[in-house]
Design an enzyme around this catalytic site. Structure first.
Site, short mmCIF file in Angstrom:
data_model
loop_
_atom_site.label_atom_id
_atom_site.label_comp_id
_atom_site.label_asym_id
_atom_site.label_seq_id
_atom_site.Cartn_x
_atom_site.Cartn_y
_atom_site.Cartn_z
CE LYS A 162 -17.23 -6.83 3.19
NZ LYS A 162 -16.56 -7.61 3.77
CG PHE A 171 -9.85 -9.93 11.57
CD1 PHE A 171 -8.70 -10.20 11.89
CD2 PHE A 171 -9.76 -9.30 10.01
CE1 PHE A 171 -7.78 -10.92 10.59
CE2 PHE A 171 -8.90 -10.29 9.06
CZ PHE A 171 -8.03 -10.98 9.37
CD GLN A 172 -7.42 -7.33 7.53
OE1 GLN A 172 -8.28 -7.10 6.95
NE2 GLN A 172 -6.55 -7.91 7.82
CG MET A 209 22.67 12.22 2.77
SD MET A 209 23.65 13.32 1.88
CE MET A 209 22.96 13.97 0.57
CD GLU A 262 -1.90 -2.65 1.60
OE1 GLU A 262 -0.42 -2.57 1.69
OE2 GLU A 262 -2.62 -3.14 2.00
C1 LIG Z 1 12.54 5.58 5.22
C2 LIG Z 1 13.95 6.36 5.71
N1 LIG Z 1 14.28 6.02 6.44
C3 LIG Z 1 15.67 6.33 6.21
C4 LIG Z 1 16.51 7.25 6.17
C5 LIG Z 1 17.55 8.16 6.39
N2 LIG Z 1 18.40 8.05 4.72
C6 LIG Z 1 18.51 9.01 4.33
S1 LIG Z 1 19.57 8.90 2.99
C7 LIG Z 1 19.66 7.68 3.68
C8 LIG Z 1 21.33 6.64 2.49
C9 LIG Z 1 20.79 6.01 1.70
O1 LIG Z 1 21.21 5.09 1.10
P1 LIG Z 1 21.04 5.09 -0.64
O2 LIG Z 1 19.99 4.87 -0.98
O3 LIG Z 1 21.66 4.06 -0.93
O4 LIG Z 1 21.39 6.52 -1.19
P2 LIG Z 1 23.32 6.90 -1.33
O5 LIG Z 1 23.23 8.10 -0.37
O6 LIG Z 1 24.09 6.25 -0.74
O7 LIG Z 1 22.99 7.31 -2.55
C10 LIG Z 1 19.95 6.85 4.65
C11 LIG Z 1 19.46 5.56 5.15
C12 LIG Z 1 14.74 8.10 5.38
N3 LIG Z 1 15.24 9.08 4.26
N4 LIG Z 1 14.42 7.51 5.26
#
Ligand SMILES: Cc1ncc(C[n+]2csc(CCOP(=O)(O)OP(=O)(O)O)c2C)c(N)n1
Ligand SMILES: [Mg+2]
Lengths: 186, 574
Positions: B155, B105-106, B472, B43
C-alpha cells in the site's frame, strides 16, 4: 450396463497412473543454472523440483556477477534421461532463468565441494584421524584436546570416502557446502 | 501511475473487487474514464471473467484484488489460467512494506502462494520500479506460451509518488523463440509428402497464436487434404463444418478422431500437449505413427510422448514456414494412399458415435444441445461451459466455426468457471449472444455473479442442463465404483426461476421436449440475463468414452450403440 464390459467396482482404472514409458535407467547430472538475482528465484527453482517430484542431490547458490545481478545455482540431480530433459526444459521456462547448462553432457567439467568434519576421540583413534586427514589433504581448522575439525575440498566422492574413514574414528558432525562445478577449457 | 500503465498497455476493462490494501488504486480508478472497472461478487469470478475476456479477444485480461483473502480467492483462477495458457495480469494489494512479515491484518505471502500458479510474479517494493514491472508483466503474460502473472503492490508503494516510465520496445531478457527450426520443418514436410495415414492433431496453441494461425491451418488442411482433429481447447481453429473435420478427440472424443489417432502413420501435433485426457494409455498411444510436435514451450516436447520431429516455435510462424516449404517442393502428398485412408475414416464416421434417440417426455441433454445449436448457430455466438458431462456434450454437439468462440476450463477442469467467464466475454462483445452451457452443480459454485450480470445489464444466457446430479461423478461411480453413488446428488436445489427473479433477471424452466424450441427462442430474444433451467434425463451417460488407462481403440460407444459396432468392427472394441 453390461455392454460396457467394465468390471463393476474395478477401481484399478485410475485416471492418474499414466506415466510415460521411456528408459528407466537413472542418471546423475550436474546442472549450472544462471539466474537473475531477484528475491524468490531460489524458491522458484526449489518449488519446481518439489512440485514436479524431481530429485535434488545437492544444491548451491551464490551471486557470481554483482553488476549483472546474476547468481549461479549448481544442482546435482538424478533421474531417467527423459526426466533430466524435462528438468532442463522446465528450468528454462522460469522467466528469471537466463541459462541452463548440463555440465554432465556438455564436455568435461570440474566439480568441487567443501566439507567440515568434527571428529572426537583420544589416543590411537585421534592419531589415526590426523594421519588420514594428512593423506586426504584435509586441514585442521580447530582443535581441542578431544576433537578436531577438518576442512576438506574435493570432488564429492573424495569427501564421501573421507567421511567413511572418519566414521569409526569418532565422526560426530558434518557440514557440506554442496557441489560447485565449472566446465573445463574455454 | 498504475492506471496510467494499464491505459498505456491498451487495457479498456478490468475486473476486480476493492479492499483496504488497494484503496489507493481504486481512488485512481474513480478519477478516470478510460478504463471500465467491473465489480464482481467474488475474486475467483474476477479472474475467470478476465479469462473469458482474454480468450474471446486474444488480449490479456486484467484483475485488481485486495491483499490476503482477495489474493487467496484469486488462486483457483490463476491456476486455471496457467493450465490453459491464458494471459492474465492480476494486481494484488499488499500490506505496507514496513509491515510485511508481521502477520499484519489481511497479510498473506501472496507471491509465495501464487508462485506455482503463475507464469511469473513480482513483489514491488519501490514506486520507481512499479511502471517497469507492470509493463514487463504484460510482456511476460502475452509472449511465448501465454499465462497468468501477478504483481503484488504494497500500500505504501501505491501511495508514494515515483517516476513513471511509459512502455518501450521490450528490454526484457525474456524473448521466447517464435521461428521454428527450418531443418525440422523440412523433415516434417518430407514426412507429409510420404504419409499414407496422416492426421493433424491441433490444440489451444493454435488459438493462442492468433487468428492468422487458424487461417494458415485451414489453408494447410485444405491444400493437403489431410484429416484434422482437435483437443477441447482447440475447438474452432478449424471449422466444424469443414470437410476434413473429424471432431474432437480424447476421452470423450469422437470415434473417428480417436481411431484415426490410433491407426495413423504420421501424427502432426500443432499446439497441443499430449494431455492424459487425450492420450489414454501412453504405451498404446498411436503406436504406428511418426510424431511431429509443434509447440512454443520446449518443455511440452517429449514430456509425455516421445517426439520424432520436434519443432519449437509459434504455431503461426511454423505453419507459414511449413506451407512455404511444402509449396516450394511441389505440393506433394501421397494422394492415393490418403484417399484410401479417408475411406477407412468414412467407415468409422458411419458408425455415427454421437447418435441418440430423443423419445418420451424427458429431454435428453444431447437433444437440448442439438436444439440449442440449431437455433443459435447463425448468431454471432460465444459459448462458455462449466465442467462435467454438459461440458463434454457441448463440445460434441455444438459446432465451432471460428477461434476464440469457445471458453471452457480444460486443464484444471474448474467447476464455476463458465458463468463468470461468460460475463467477461459479454463485456468484450456487448452485442453478441453469449451462452454458458452449465451443469446445475457447477453453476452454483459462482452463482453470486448474477449480481454482476444484472448490475452491468449483461445479457448472458445461463443454459443449465439440470440433471440434479454431479453427472460426471455419477457416471464414473456407475462405471468404476459399482454404482455406489457417494455424494453425487444435487440435493436442495434452488428454484432457478425464482432465483433469477430474486436478482432481477429472467428465469425460464423447461422440462418437456415439445416446449424446448420455444423456450430457447424466448431465452435468445430476451434482452437481459437469463437463467434457463433445462430439466434433463438424470442418468444419461456421456459417450463415447475412453475409460482412463485404456487405449484409443478401446473406446466405449455407449449403451445403445455397442452391439451394432461390435458386429461391424469386430475386436477393436472392448
Ligand atoms: C471445483 C471442482 N470441484 C470438483 C470437481 C469434480 N467434478 C467434476 S465434474 C463434477 C460434477 C459436475 O456436476 P454438474 O455441474 O451438475 O455437471 P454434470 O456433470 O451433471 O453435467 C465434479 C464434482 C471439479 N471439476 N471442480
Ligand atoms: Mg448436473
Amino acid at each position: 450396463m453390461s455392454a460396457l464390459k467394465i468390471k463393476k467396482g474395478a477401481t484399478s482404472h485410475s485416471a492418474y497412473n499414466l506415466r510415460p514409458t521411456f528408459s528407466d535407467v537413472e542418471e546423475r547430472h550436474t546442472l549450472a543454472v544462471l539466474v537473475e538475482n531477484e528475491p524468490g528465484v531460489l524458491a522458484r527453482v526449489i518449488g519446481l523440483f518439489s512440485g514436479r517430484g524431481y530429485n535434488i542431490d545437492s544444491l548451491t547458490v551464490a551471486e557470481v556477477d554483482h553488476t549483472g545481478h546474476l547468481s549461479r545455482i549448481t544442482i546435482v540431480t538424478s533421474g531417467t534421461p527423459q526426466v533430466i530433459e524435462q528438468i532442463k526444459a522446465q528450468l528454462g521456462r522460469i522467466v528469471t532463468v537466463h541459462d541452463v547448462h548440463d555440465l554432465t553432457v556438455e564436455g568435461a567439467s570440474v566439480e568441487r565441494e567443501l566439507a567440515m568434519f568434527k571428529v572426537s576421540g583420544t589416543g590411537d583413534k585421534r592419531v589415526e584421524a590426523l594421519r588420514l586427514a594428512d593423506i586426504f589433504r584435509a586441514r585442521v581448522v580447530d582443535s581441542t584436546l578431544e576433537s578436531f575439525i577438518f576442512e576438506i575440498t574435493g570432488a564429492p566422492d573424495k569427501i564421501d570416502a573421507f567421511a567413511d574413514l572418519m566414521r569409526p574414528l569418532g565422526l560426530s558432525d558434518v557440514a557440506r557446502t554442496g557441489v560447485a562445478a565449472l566446465s573445463r577449457g574455454e | 501511475m498504475i492506471v496510467q500503465a494499464l491505459i498505456d498497455q491498451g487495457v479498456d476493462t478490468v475486473f476486480g473487487y476493492p479492499g483496504g490494501a488497494v484503496l489507493p488504486i481504486y481512488d485512481e480508478v474513480f478519477q478516470q474514464n478510460a478504463i471500465r472497472h467491473i465489480l464482481v461478487r467474488h475474486e475467483q469470478g474476477a479472474v475467470h471473467a478476465a479469462e473469458g475476456y482474454a480468450r474471446s479477444t486474444g488480449k490479456p485480461g486484467v484483475v485488481i484484488v485486495t491483499s490476503g483473502p482477495g489474493a487467496t480467492n484469486a488462486v483457483t483462477g490463476l491456476t486455471d489460467a496457467l493450465m490453459d495458457s491464458i494471459p492474465i495480469i492480476v494486481l494484488t494489494g499488499q500490506v505496507p512494506t514496513f509491515m510485511i512479515g508481521s502477520d499484519a491484518f489481511q497479510e498473506a505471502d501472496t507471491v509465495g502462494i501464487t508462485r506455482p500458479c503463475t507464469k511469473h510474479n513480482w513483489l514491488v517494493k519501490e514506486t520507481d520500479a512499479l511502471s517497469g514491472v507492470l509493463h514487463e508483466a504484460f510482456h511476460v503474460a502475452t509472449q511465448g506460451r501465454p499465462g497468468p502473472v501477478l504483481v503484488d503492490i504494497p500500500k505504501d508503494v501505491q501511495f508514494a509518488t515515483g517516476t513513471y516510465m511509459p512502455p518501450k520496445p521490450s528490454v526484457s531478457h525474456y524473448q521466447p523463440k517464435v521461428k521454428g527450426d527450418m531443418e525440422e520443418i523440412t523433415e516434417l514436410v518430407a514426412a507429409m509428402e510420404k504419409a499414407k495415414k496422416p492426421v493433424f492433431y491441433t490444440g489451444g496453441g493454435v488459438i493462442n497464436s492468433g487468428p492468422a494461425a487458424s487461417q494458415l491451418l485451414r489453408e494447410l488442411v485444405k491444400a493437403t487434404g489431410f484429416p484434422i482433429t482437435s483437443t477441447l481447447m482447440g475447438l474452432g481453429s478449424y471449422p466444424a463444418s469443414g470437410q476434413n473435420w473429424l471432431g474432437m478427440l480424447g476421452m470423450h472424443g469422437l470415434y473417428q478422431a480417436n481411431m484415426a489417432m490410433h491407426d495413423c502413420d504420421l501424427l502432426i501435433n500443432i499446439g497441443a500437449r499430449f494431455d492424459d485426457r487425450i492420450t489414454g494409455r501412453i504405451d498404446a498411444f498411436s503406436p504406428k505413427s511418426t510424431k511431429a510436435h509443434i509447440d512454443i514451450d520446449p518443455s511440452s516436447i517429449n514430456k509425455v510422448i516421445k517426439t520424432d520431429i520436434p519443432i519449437v516455435g509459434d504455431v503461426g510462424h511454423v505453419l507459414e514456414d511449413i506451407l512455404k516449404v511444402w509449396k516450394s517442393r511441389g505440393r506433394k502428398t501421397n494422394s492415393e494412399a490418403v484417399a484410401k485412408w479417408w475411406q477407412q475414416i468414412e467407415e468409422w464416421k458411419a458408425i455415427d458415435c454421437l447418435k441418440f434417440t430423443q423419445t418420451g417426455k424427458v429431454i435428453k441433454p444431447q437433444h437440448a444441445l442439438v436444439r440449442l445449436e440449431e437455433l443459435t448457430r447463425k448468431h454471432d455466438r460465444y459459448i462458455c461451459t462449466e465442467v462435467g458431462q454438459h461440458q463434454m456434450w457441448a463440445a460434441q454437439y455444438l459446432g465451432f466455426e471460428d477461434p476464440n468462440r469457445w471458453m471452457t476450463s480444460g486443464g484444471l477442469g474448474t467447476m464455476g468457471y463458465g458463468f463468470p467467464a461468460s460475463i467477461g466475454v459479454q463485456m468484450a462483445h456487448p452485442d453478441a449472444l453469449v451462452i454458458n452451457v452449465a451443469g446445475e452443480a457447477s453453476w452454483l459454485m459462482n452463482m453470486q455473479e448474477m449480481g454482476t450480470a444484472v448490475q452491468y445489464r449483461l445479457p448472458v444466457k445461463q443454459f443449465i442442463l439440470n440433471n440434479e446430479r454431479l453427472g460426471m461423478v455419477r457416471q464414473w461411480q456407475e462405471l468404476l465404483h459399482g454404482e455406489r453413488y457417494s455424494q453425487s446428488w444435487s440435493e436442495a436445489l434452488p428454484d432457478f426461476v425464482k432465483l433469477a427473479e430474486a436478482f432481477g433477471a429472467k428465469g425460464i424452466i423447461c422440462s418437456d421436449p415439445d416446449d424446448l424450441d420455444d423456450a430457447i427462442m424466448e431465452m435468445i430474444t430476451h434482452d437481459g440475463p437469463v437463467i434457463f433451467d433445462c430439466l434433463v434425463e438424470k442418468h444419461e451417460n456421456c459417450f463415447p468414452m475412453i475409460p482412463s488407462g485404456k487405449a484409443h481403440n478401446e473406446m466405449l460407444l455407449g449403451e445403445a450403440q455397442t452391439q451394432g459396432v461390435i458386429d461391424s468392427k469386430g475386436s477393436v472394441l472392448v
